[in-house]
Design an enzyme around this catalytic site. Sequence first.
Site, PDB file in Angstrom:
ATOM      1  N   LYS A 144      28.545   2.200 -25.395  1.00 29.53           N
ATOM      2  CA  LYS A 144      29.461   2.459 -24.279  1.00 29.53           C
ATOM      3  C   LYS A 144      30.451   3.565 -24.631  1.00 29.53           C
ATOM      4  CE  LYS A 144      31.113  -1.774 -23.961  1.00 29.53           C
ATOM      5  NZ  LYS A 144      30.397  -2.456 -25.073  1.00 29.53           N
ATOM      6  N   ARG A 185      35.621  -7.968 -19.132  1.00 31.32           N
ATOM      7  CA  ARG A 185      34.787  -8.670 -20.103  1.00 31.32           C
ATOM      8  C   ARG A 185      34.563 -10.123 -19.680  1.00 31.32           C
ATOM      9  NH1 ARG A 185      35.260  -5.168 -24.567  1.00 31.32           N
ATOM     10  NH2 ARG A 185      34.856  -6.111 -26.568  1.00 31.32           N
ATOM     11  N   ARG A 241      27.833   0.405 -38.894  1.00 36.83           N
ATOM     12  CA  ARG A 241      28.739   1.399 -38.314  1.00 36.83           C
ATOM     13  C   ARG A 241      29.954   1.624 -39.220  1.00 36.83           C
ATOM     14  NH1 ARG A 241      30.821   0.684 -32.199  1.00 36.83           N
ATOM     15  NH2 ARG A 241      31.915  -1.148 -32.978  1.00 36.83           N
ATOM     16  N   ARG A 254      35.185  -1.128 -39.569  1.00 38.77           N
ATOM     17  CA  ARG A 254      36.089  -1.951 -38.747  1.00 38.77           C
ATOM     18  C   ARG A 254      35.918  -3.401 -39.167  1.00 38.77           C
ATOM     19  NH1 ARG A 254      34.962  -0.390 -32.509  1.00 38.77           N
ATOM     20  NH2 ARG A 254      35.195  -2.640 -32.354  1.00 38.77           N
ATOM     21  N   ARG A 294      31.009 -11.838 -31.949  1.00 37.83           N
ATOM     22  CA  ARG A 294      31.237 -10.966 -30.777  1.00 37.83           C
ATOM     23  C   ARG A 294      30.048 -10.996 -29.830  1.00 37.83           C
ATOM     24  NH1 ARG A 294      32.212  -5.527 -33.532  1.00 37.83           N
ATOM     25  NH2 ARG A 294      32.687  -4.656 -31.488  1.00 37.83           N
TER      26      ARG A 294
HETATM   27  P1  AMP Z   1      35.624  -3.234 -28.299  1.00 42.61           P
HETATM   28  O1  AMP Z   1      36.022  -2.038 -29.088  1.00 42.61           O
HETATM   29  O2  AMP Z   1      35.460  -2.947 -26.824  1.00 42.61           O
HETATM   30  O3  AMP Z   1      34.420  -3.947 -28.871  1.00 42.61           O
HETATM   31  O4  AMP Z   1      36.851  -4.276 -28.364  1.00 42.61           O
HETATM   32  C1  AMP Z   1      37.308  -4.766 -29.596  1.00 42.61           C
HETATM   33  C2  AMP Z   1      38.057  -6.063 -29.393  1.00 42.61           C
HETATM   34  O5  AMP Z   1      39.180  -5.871 -28.516  1.00 42.61           O
HETATM   35  C3  AMP Z   1      37.266  -7.198 -28.747  1.00 42.61           C
HETATM   36  O6  AMP Z   1      36.458  -7.901 -29.668  1.00 42.61           O
HETATM   37  C4  AMP Z   1      38.396  -8.062 -28.177  1.00 42.61           C
HETATM   38  O7  AMP Z   1      39.049  -8.791 -29.197  1.00 42.61           O
HETATM   39  C5  AMP Z   1      39.379  -7.014 -27.683  1.00 42.61           C
HETATM   40  N1  AMP Z   1      39.085  -6.613 -26.276  1.00 42.61           N
HETATM   41  C6  AMP Z   1      38.707  -5.379 -25.840  1.00 42.61           C
HETATM   42  N2  AMP Z   1      38.532  -5.377 -24.502  1.00 42.61           N
HETATM   43  C7  AMP Z   1      38.801  -6.636 -24.078  1.00 42.61           C
HETATM   44  C8  AMP Z   1      38.781  -7.279 -22.804  1.00 42.61           C
HETATM   45  N3  AMP Z   1      38.437  -6.618 -21.671  1.00 42.61           N
HETATM   46  N4  AMP Z   1      39.127  -8.597 -22.749  1.00 42.61           N
HETATM   47  C9  AMP Z   1      39.470  -9.267 -23.853  1.00 42.61           C
HETATM   48  N5  AMP Z   1      39.480  -8.745 -25.087  1.00 42.61           N
HETATM   49  C10 AMP Z   1      39.161  -7.429 -25.218  1.00 42.61           C
END
Ligand code: AMP
Length: 218
Positions: A14, A89, A128, A161, A172
């Site tokens: 994404k 999400r 990654r 990360r 996740r």
């Molecule tokens: P990402 O980089 O999009 O995978 O987001 C990393 C982390 O941020 C996720 O595992 C969640 O802990 C938090 N996060 C990001 N976007 C959301 C969302 N829309 N709702 C809840 N938690 C989020």
Amino acid sequence: MINMILLGPPGAGKGTQAELLVDRYHLPHISTGDIFRAAVKEGSPLGQKAKAFLDAGKLVPDDIVVGIVKERLNQPDCQEGFILDGFPRTIPQAEMLDRYLAGADRQITAVINIDVDFEVLIRRLTGRRVCRNCQAVYHIVNKPSQKSGVCDHCGGEIYQRQDDAEETVRKRLEVYRDQTAPLIAYYRERGKLKTFNGEEPIQVVFDQICLALEEQNG
Ligand code: AMP
């Protein structure tokens, strides 16, 4: 007008597609994951609230996330379109987003769903690596930096990360399956969903997305 959501499991690409779409369509890119990581790095009150959720691979509570996104979508640069990446999400987040946009006489115009097999995602995410300084993304097998641990672009330190560690990745993906995947049906029922095979090369996926957006916009 393109008011777009990028939907898909963690590691589907994404963020990568968002960067390419920003270059082509000049729209603001709103990544809630990036917003939270920046807040954690700064140690701001938001970061202090979010850190434990991020480290555990769990979702930050809906009201916190929705508040941040609404504030961002209110800003002038988002009035002519936007790309949401990693938001919504959950079904409640999607419902709150729809209500908020409807109140401003706006709506989501396309939901780009990027589909990738979970085993492929585990390999992608655990391999990654990211530059601490410029956020450039590498992969230990598919895209290593020239010099181990050092960013090709800025010389910054490359790190993993914390949420890309295998145990957290599995968590996740479980969270995605239980809480986020139901959004596929939500947006399909509303006639907004377009699904792409995220195991194709980056450029192929990008071209297909652009074609779909341009067909839609006439
Ligand atoms: P990402 O980089 O999009 O995978 O987001 C990393 C982390 O941020 C996720 O595992 C969640 O802990 C938090 N996060 C990001 N976007 C959301 C969302 N829309 N709702 C809840 N938690 C989020």
